[in-house]
Motif scaffolding. Structure first.
Motif, PDB file in Angstrom:
ATOM      1  N   GLY A 283      17.956  30.208  85.565  1.00 47.77           N
ATOM      2  CA  GLY A 283      18.742  31.423  85.701  1.00 47.77           C
ATOM      3  C   GLY A 283      17.908  32.576  86.190  1.00 47.77           C
ATOM      4  O   GLY A 283      16.770  32.387  86.638  1.00 47.77           O
ATOM      5  N   LEU A 284      18.476  33.760  86.081  1.00 49.25           N
ATOM      6  CA  LEU A 284      17.808  34.996  86.481  1.00 49.25           C
ATOM      7  C   LEU A 284      17.259  35.683  85.231  1.00 49.25           C
ATOM      8  O   LEU A 284      17.994  35.876  84.252  1.00 49.25           O
ATOM      9  CB  LEU A 284      18.797  35.910  87.194  1.00 49.25           C
ATOM     10  N   VAL A 285      15.991  36.057  85.287  1.00 52.16           N
ATOM     11  CA  VAL A 285      15.357  36.706  84.148  1.00 52.16           C
ATOM     12  C   VAL A 285      14.432  37.800  84.669  1.00 52.16           C
ATOM     13  O   VAL A 285      13.883  37.680  85.772  1.00 52.16           O
ATOM     14  CB  VAL A 285      14.595  35.674  83.290  1.00 52.16           C
ATOM     15  N   GLN A 286      14.259  38.839  83.881  1.00 53.43           N
ATOM     16  CA  GLN A 286      13.363  39.917  84.273  1.00 53.43           C
ATOM     17  C   GLN A 286      11.915  39.537  84.018  1.00 53.43           C
ATOM     18  O   GLN A 286      11.634  38.686  83.159  1.00 53.43           O
ATOM     19  CB  GLN A 286      13.705  41.181  83.495  1.00 53.43           C
ATOM     20  N   PRO A 287      10.987  40.154  84.742  1.00 48.02           N
ATOM     21  CA  PRO A 287       9.564  39.899  84.466  1.00 48.02           C
ATOM     22  C   PRO A 287       9.246  40.150  82.988  1.00 48.02           C
ATOM     23  O   PRO A 287       9.723  41.114  82.397  1.00 48.02           O
ATOM     24  CB  PRO A 287       8.855  40.905  85.368  1.00 48.02           C
TER      25      PRO A 287
ATOM     26  N   GLY B 241      10.214  38.106  80.683  1.00 50.16           N
ATOM     27  CA  GLY B 241      11.220  37.390  79.922  1.00 50.16           C
ATOM     28  C   GLY B 241      10.899  35.921  79.719  1.00 50.16           C
ATOM     29  O   GLY B 241       9.837  35.434  80.138  1.00 50.16           O
ATOM     30  N   SER B 242      11.824  35.227  79.086  1.00 49.67           N
ATOM     31  CA  SER B 242      11.628  33.817  78.746  1.00 49.67           C
ATOM     32  C   SER B 242      12.845  32.991  79.152  1.00 49.67           C
ATOM     33  O   SER B 242      13.966  33.504  79.211  1.00 49.67           O
ATOM     34  CB  SER B 242      11.412  33.659  77.237  1.00 49.67           C
ATOM     35  N   LEU B 243      12.586  31.738  79.434  1.00 46.72           N
ATOM     36  CA  LEU B 243      13.635  30.748  79.667  1.00 46.72           C
ATOM     37  C   LEU B 243      13.174  29.426  79.079  1.00 46.72           C
ATOM     38  O   LEU B 243      11.972  29.146  79.027  1.00 46.72           O
ATOM     39  CB  LEU B 243      13.910  30.559  81.157  1.00 46.72           C
ATOM     40  N   LYS B 244      14.150  28.603  78.675  1.00 49.91           N
ATOM     41  CA  LYS B 244      13.834  27.255  78.220  1.00 49.91           C
ATOM     42  C   LYS B 244      14.628  26.263  79.058  1.00 49.91           C
ATOM     43  O   LYS B 244      15.863  26.269  79.045  1.00 49.91           O
ATOM     44  CB  LYS B 244      14.172  27.075  76.736  1.00 49.91           C
ATOM     45  N   LEU B 245      13.909  25.450  79.791  1.00 48.15           N
ATOM     46  CA  LEU B 245      14.528  24.424  80.623  1.00 48.15           C
ATOM     47  C   LEU B 245      14.648  23.118  79.840  1.00 48.15           C
ATOM     48  O   LEU B 245      13.792  22.801  79.007  1.00 48.15           O
ATOM     49  CB  LEU B 245      13.705  24.178  81.880  1.00 48.15           C
ATOM     50  N   SER B 246      15.700  22.382  80.146  1.00 46.36           N
ATOM     51  CA  SER B 246      15.920  21.075  79.524  1.00 46.36           C
ATOM     52  C   SER B 246      16.056  20.015  80.606  1.00 46.36           C
ATOM     53  O   SER B 246      16.619  20.281  81.671  1.00 46.36           O
ATOM     54  CB  SER B 246      17.178  21.092  78.662  1.00 46.36           C
TER      55      SER B 246
ATOM     56  N   LEU C 255       7.362  35.425  81.871  1.00 52.58           N
ATOM     57  CA  LEU C 255       7.590  35.000  83.254  1.00 52.58           C
ATOM     58  C   LEU C 255       7.240  36.096  84.236  1.00 52.58           C
ATOM     59  O   LEU C 255       7.413  37.299  83.960  1.00 52.58           O
ATOM     60  CB  LEU C 255       9.046  34.564  83.428  1.00 52.58           C
ATOM     61  N   GLU C 256       6.761  35.660  85.387  1.00 52.50           N
ATOM     62  CA  GLU C 256       6.331  36.558  86.456  1.00 52.50           C
ATOM     63  C   GLU C 256       7.133  36.246  87.719  1.00 52.50           C
ATOM     64  O   GLU C 256       7.645  35.132  87.876  1.00 52.50           O
ATOM     65  CB  GLU C 256       4.838  36.336  86.726  1.00 52.50           C
ATOM     66  N   PRO C 257       7.252  37.214  88.622  1.00 46.77           N
ATOM     67  CA  PRO C 257       7.977  36.940  89.880  1.00 46.77           C
ATOM     68  C   PRO C 257       7.432  35.707  90.614  1.00 46.77           C
ATOM     69  O   PRO C 257       8.209  34.995  91.264  1.00 46.77           O
ATOM     70  CB  PRO C 257       7.749  38.214  90.690  1.00 46.77           C
ATOM     71  N   GLU C 258       6.147  35.451  90.467  1.00 53.38           N
ATOM     72  CA  GLU C 258       5.546  34.287  91.122  1.00 53.38           C
ATOM     73  C   GLU C 258       6.028  32.956  90.540  1.00 53.38           C
ATOM     74  O   GLU C 258       5.767  31.898  91.120  1.00 53.38           O
ATOM     75  CB  GLU C 258       4.016  34.355  91.015  1.00 53.38           C
ATOM     76  N   ASP C 259       6.698  32.994  89.404  1.00 52.02           N
ATOM     77  CA  ASP C 259       7.259  31.779  88.815  1.00 52.02           C
ATOM     78  C   ASP C 259       8.605  31.407  89.421  1.00 52.02           C
ATOM     79  O   ASP C 259       9.170  30.355  89.091  1.00 52.02           O
ATOM     80  CB  ASP C 259       7.423  31.961  87.304  1.00 52.02           C
TER      81      ASP C 259
ATOM     82  N   THR D 217      14.763  32.316  88.730  1.00 50.97           N
ATOM     83  CA  THR D 217      14.469  33.513  89.507  1.00 50.97           C
ATOM     84  C   THR D 217      14.004  34.605  88.557  1.00 50.97           C
ATOM     85  O   THR D 217      14.692  34.944  87.596  1.00 50.97           O
ATOM     86  CB  THR D 217      15.716  33.995  90.278  1.00 50.97           C
ATOM     87  N   VAL D 218      12.808  35.121  88.829  1.00 50.95           N
ATOM     88  CA  VAL D 218      12.225  36.182  88.012  1.00 50.95           C
ATOM     89  C   VAL D 218      12.198  37.447  88.861  1.00 50.95           C
ATOM     90  O   VAL D 218      11.457  37.550  89.832  1.00 50.95           O
ATOM     91  CB  VAL D 218      10.815  35.822  87.531  1.00 50.95           C
TER      92      VAL D 218
END
Length: 115
Positions: free
Chosen positions: A10-14, A16-21, A85-89, A112-113
């Motif tokens: 998804g979309l997250v701000q620099p 931030g966190s996400l968990k992928l499955s 997370l960073e934009p480079e991620d 997307t960061v």
């Protein structure tokens, strides 16, 4: 045929966190290893993290200290927790399952960061 299904992007701000499955169509201990890779626009697909059947974990330098790979065998699922997370991620993140020299890939999930 092995099937892998990723989710959680998804979309997250620099910062931030996400968990992928990544859910597999069969017992994940049937595989020698499972891994996460990512591909940014115009770039090659790169290794992010892996966990083998014995529990050994490896990370790319870019992931160390920020990402954590884990698994739940009862759910046939491997996870990638991504923090700070960073934009480079920003990339499409792919799950890979390997049996000796055979590799199976999921369809990918977009991360997307951006602010």
């Amino acid at each position: 045929q092995v099937q892998l299904s990723e989710s959680g992007g998804g979309l997250v701000q620099p910062g931030g966190s996400l968990k992928l499955s990544c859910r597999a169509s069969e017992n994940i201990f049937n595989f020698n290893s499972m891994a996460w890779h990512r591909q940014a626009p115009g770039k090659e697909r790169d290794f992010v993290a892996s966990i083998n059947v014995g529990g050994r974990i490896d990370y790319a330098d870019s992931a160390k200290g920020r990402f954590t790979i884990s698994r739940d065998a009862a759910k046939n699922t491997v996870y990638l927790q991504m923090n700070n997370l960073e934009p480079e991620d920003t990339a499409v993140y792919y799950c890979k399952a390997s049996i000796v020299s055979r590799h199976y890939w999921g369809q990918g999930t977009q991360v997307t960061v951006s602010s």
